[in-house]
Design a protein around this motif. Structure first.
Motif: not given
Length: 203
Positions: A9-31
């Protein structure tokens, strides 16, 4: 690893998606690694980055993510449907009916249909995603150039196919049929659990 799909969606960012989908913003590199993304990874207008050959997602694109929810084991057919999604069945561009209701397609057949539509849709023809969905093949098809023309066509077809995060790899062949048409044959390797399959279009 079980995978699920999230629509950007508009405004999505990897860190926020990692927090929302994986429960940990530090996992953004996995995405980023799972979806084979290039910086800036996600943009409200990814068209300028894609024009430079970068894999960047935008609103309406699909992002794969690892899913570790408590779910019952599913059969192979259900796993394919979960991974590659479900959609309305189109036949020659028209909605297909089954028993008076709109027919659905799922799994690998849904992915195959999605890739065929991407290859048949010019950039700008899809009102919901005018700058992010479709091809620029019309710039090359029908122009004199022989093998050089064909190479450009195959490069553009590969770029379009690789925009779909459900595609792990693709190998293309092409044939100039006459002065105005070309046949493109793509051997698509989907992300697991599916097996490779061909997609053929004449443009």
């Amino acid at each position: 690893m079980r995978l699920a799909i999230y629509e950007i969606r508009e405004g999505d960012e990897p860190h926020r998606l990692a927090h929302r989908l994986l429960g940990d913003f530090r996992r953004w590199t996995e995405l980023v690694e799972l979806n084979r993304l290039d910086p800036p990874y996600i943009a409200n207008d990814p068209a300028p980055y894609r024009a430079r050959g970068l894999r960047v997602l935008g609103p309406g694109d699909r992002l794969l993510y690892p899913y570790a929810g408590a779910v019952e084991p599913v059969g192979e057919e259900d796993a394919e449907a979960e991974t590659y999604g479900r959609d309305l069945l189109l036949q020659r561009g028209e909605l297909a009916l089954m028993g008076g209701t709109v027919a659905m397609v799922r799994g690998l057949e849904n992915l195959r249909g999605a890739l065929e539509r991407r290859l048949r849709t010019r950039l700008g023809e899809l009102p919901a995603h005018p700058d992010t969905y479709g091809h620029l093949l019309h710039q090359y098809v029908g122009r004199a150039g022989g093998e050089a023309e064909l190479r450009y066509i195959l490069l553009e077809a590969e770029r379009v196919i690789r925009q779909d995060p459900r595609v792990a790899g693709v190998r293309l062949e092409g044939e100039l049929l006459d002065g105005e048409h070309v046949r493109v044959l793509a051997y698509v390797e989907p992300i697991p659990p599916g097996s490779p399959f061909p997609v053929e279009v004449v443009l």
